[in-house]
Design a protein around this motif. Structure first.
Motif, PDB file in Angstrom:
ATOM      1  N   PRO A 162     -48.839 -20.690  21.387  1.00 62.83           N
ATOM      2  CA  PRO A 162     -47.725 -21.281  20.563  1.00 62.83           C
ATOM      3  C   PRO A 162     -46.405 -20.649  20.540  1.00 62.83           C
ATOM      4  N   HIS A 163     -45.465 -21.345  20.258  1.00 59.99           N
ATOM      5  CA  HIS A 163     -44.245 -20.921  20.006  1.00 59.99           C
ATOM      6  C   HIS A 163     -44.228 -19.866  18.756  1.00 59.99           C
ATOM      7  N   ALA A 164     -45.078 -20.484  17.681  1.00 60.43           N
ATOM      8  CA  ALA A 164     -45.250 -19.296  16.480  1.00 60.43           C
ATOM      9  C   ALA A 164     -46.215 -19.840  15.995  1.00 60.43           C
ATOM     10  N   ILE A 168     -51.078 -21.720   6.651  1.00 59.80           N
ATOM     11  CA  ILE A 168     -50.623 -22.561   5.725  1.00 59.80           C
ATOM     12  C   ILE A 168     -51.931 -22.646   4.819  1.00 59.80           C
ATOM     13  N   ILE A 169     -51.526 -21.997   3.522  1.00 65.11           N
ATOM     14  CA  ILE A 169     -52.680 -21.810   2.607  1.00 65.11           C
ATOM     15  C   ILE A 169     -52.398 -22.948   1.479  1.00 65.11           C
ATOM     16  N   LEU A 228     -50.810 -23.718  13.382  1.00 64.26           N
ATOM     17  CA  LEU A 228     -50.976 -23.937  12.165  1.00 64.26           C
ATOM     18  C   LEU A 228     -52.371 -23.328  11.672  1.00 64.26           C
ATOM     19  N   ARG A 229     -52.264 -22.269  10.845  1.00 64.99           N
ATOM     20  CA  ARG A 229     -53.550 -21.423  10.502  1.00 64.99           C
ATOM     21  C   ARG A 229     -54.055 -21.893   8.948  1.00 64.99           C
ATOM     22  N   CYS A 276     -54.931 -25.355  14.069  1.00 65.08           N
ATOM     23  CA  CYS A 276     -54.487 -26.487  14.706  1.00 65.08           C
ATOM     24  C   CYS A 276     -53.155 -26.460  15.210  1.00 65.08           C
ATOM     25  N   LEU A 277     -53.098 -26.971  16.314  1.00 60.07           N
ATOM     26  CA  LEU A 277     -51.786 -26.780  17.253  1.00 60.07           C
ATOM     27  C   LEU A 277     -50.964 -28.286  16.794  1.00 60.07           C
TER      28      LEU A 277
END
Length: 572
Positions: A162-164, A168-169, A228-229, A276-277
């Protein structure tokens, strides 16, 4: 001699015997990376009102730990607050090291104000996203943060880089002090007060008052991919989450890679994480990401609001007058929630193999129930029919001891816990029927653990019941990840349902949603000696007693035994 004095003397003798071991390991310890967590109060303003909350290092959410697969770190935790505290490393296996796992009065006594505890955190097979949080009182409301576990240096992701990556909490916010919220809840005997807002990375979003300017804004560039974590740190709600006009490709869950599958939204329970990408492949503009509750229980109050953040493209564009909102399922859409949750499959690749136990040596069938207890004399209780709400596993409502179970087991202190958690419910009935008699609602109170032989293969079936109110339950096991081999609605059929188990590529989780009035079957190998907590990750259910303890005996060799306790274990 009292339990406390006995524990003190045994600890003193044991610490003396460990001096040579600690001296020999000092050089190795010095090489470990160390992190400093200072638990203290800080002022935060949300929803137009300011209050003091408990934080780590003054941050809400707390600092993100970034490690590599197989790394061991030390987190020095200093309690500068006014309440007892513990910190749990959620989903970290901690091989042979239950001492620093963190649940209060299960594996340690709390870190008292003015004290500290150096917690060794041993990462092994985990790779992806986990999180840490307080495991005492309800302080995980604000005392929590992400753990990012990268592949070993030089090892690739099983998907395009991924780019970054972006934590995400998802969380909850109350205007009132969480200590008072919990105390009122305990005194009432009823449901806890609903939260005033949901949050994304600590911010409610612009659908709430005084929240627009501080809302999270994620800048993306067209054509790039972002990881996205996503972590659900909410206390009491399963949440739907999505990004308007964008799909999410799930590639990991609970720090285990999965077969990629694409979905317009996810359902994520408290305790769970999902990687999630997000492909920035839409017309450059502004788009909402949002989360709101999923709830299946009839007559159960919950926060109906929606938290938002913004995805905005860095490319030039003429902004739409109003950003699009993701189309999330209705709050009671059970099919949407469970189809998403149970669509996950393990990757089962050359580097991430699936090792489902096939020959089962021990089976445990446990009911998970919301219960009621008679209201004490001269009190008013706000549960159904004026009773007090409770919860149980196999009709045992867990009573938290005053000496932690791990030390009581390790030092052989009697009278702290029992070893009689049953393999089967004490009473067999139609668990999911309507109108169950009130006498079935009353649980037995006790502190019962289940002892497992080292390397035994365990199958455990969680059976939801319709006592008081059927509802989904996110069940979490410390010290292990487990394979989710089957699930269904209604009562589990021991003859028919195992015929449909997935033993090829079942998802590997540490927390799983057990369906309302349904069941879920898990399998794991008991190869991690120690004392490990198992509980519902709805905070209200755990407070009511929906938990038990697994004690995995040590094996024969030195690598199959629990590690010695650290010298600075917090005293009881």
């Amino acid at each position: 001699m009292s339990f406390i004095m006995t524990l003190f003397l045994i600890r003193y003798i044991h610490i003396i015997s460990l001096i040579l071991i600690l001296a020999n390991s000092f050089c190795l310890q010095a090489e470990l990376r160390r992190f400093r967590f200072v638990v203290k109060e800080a002022s935060y303003k949300r929803l137009c009102e300011e209050k003091r909350i408990l934080t780590v290092n003054g941050k809400f959410p707390g600092p993100t730990l970034k490690v590599h697969r197989g790394e061991t770190i030390v987190v020095d935790v200093f309690n500068r607050g006014k309440y007892n505290i513990t910190i749990h490393w959620h989903g970290v296996r901690q091989p042979r090291n239950p001492w620093t796992d963190g649940p209060e009065y299960i594996t340690q006594c709390p870190i008292q104000p003015g004290s500290s505890f150096s917690q060794k955190v041993i990462f092994s097979k985990e790779e992806g996203t986990l999180w840490w949080h307080a495991h005492s009182g309800w302080f995980r409301t604000t005392v929590h943060g992400a753990i990012i576990i990268y592949p070993k240096p030089g090892a690739p992701y099983p998907f395009t880089n991924p780019h970054a990556d972006v934590p995400i909490i998802l969380g909850e916010w109350w205007k009132e002090d969480i200590v008072k919220i919990r105390q009122d809840f305990l005194e009432s005997g009823g449901q806890p007060r609903d939260s005033d807002a949901y949050t994304i990375n600590g911010q409610p979003g612009d659908l709430y008052p005084c929240s627009k300017q501080s809302m999270l804004k994620l800048e993306v560039k067209h054509g790039q991919t972002y990881l996205l974590r996503i972590i659900n740190a909410a206390l009491n709600e399963i949440l739907f989450f999505g990004v308007a006009k964008h799909s999410l490709t799930v590639v990991g869950a609970d720090a285990c890679y999965t077969k990629p599958f694409t979905t317009p939204y996810i359902a994520i329970a408290p305790g769970q994480t999902m990687d999630c990408l997000l492909n920035a492949d839409q017309q450059p503009d502004r788009y909402y990401m949002a989360a709101r509750a999923y709830l299946s229980g009839a007559g159960v109050d919950f926060d109906h609001t929606t938290t938002t953040a913004m995805v905005h493209y860095a490319d030039p564009y003429w902004p739409s007058p109003s950003p699009d909102m993701p189309k999330l399922p209705d709050f009671n859409d059970t099919s949407a929630a469970l189809n998403c949750s149970y669509s996950i499959r393990s990757l089962n690749s050359q580097w991430h193999s699936v090792l489902v136990p096939k020959v089962i040596t021990e089976r445990i069938f446990t009911t998970i129930s919301v219960n009621t207890l008679p209201c004490p004399a001269n009190e008013t209780c706000e549960g159904p029919d004026g009773r007090r709400l409770a919860a149980s596993l196999n009709n045992i409502s867990f009573v938290t001891p005053h000496i932690d179970v791990l030390e009581a087991y390790f030092y052989q202190i009697s009278g702290v816990f029992g070893q009689r958690f049953p393999s089967f419910p004490p009473t067999v009935f139609n668990y999911t029927a309507d109108g169950l008699p009130v006498e079935l609602q009353i649980p037995r109170k006790g502190t019962q653990a289940r002892v497992l032989r080292f390397n035994s293969n365990i199958e455990m079936v969680f059976q939801g019941t319709n006592l008081v109110a059927g509802i989904d339950h996110p069940m979490h096991l410390h010290g292990f990840s487990f394979y989710v081999v089957g699930w269904g609605f209604g009562n589990f059929d021991a003859q028919k349902d195992p015929l449909n188990y997935n033993l090829d590529d079942p998802q590997l989780r540490n927390t799983i949603i057990v369906p309302k009035n349904g069941w879920a079957a898990i399998r794991f190998k008991a190869d991690n000696p120690g004392v490990w907590f198992m509980h519902c990750h709805f905070e209200r259910h755990m407070t009511w007693g929906m938990e038990t303890v697994f004690i995995v005996r040590s094996g024969r060799g030195p690598t199959q035994r629990v590690l010695p306790p650290p010298p600075d274990m917090p005293p009881c």
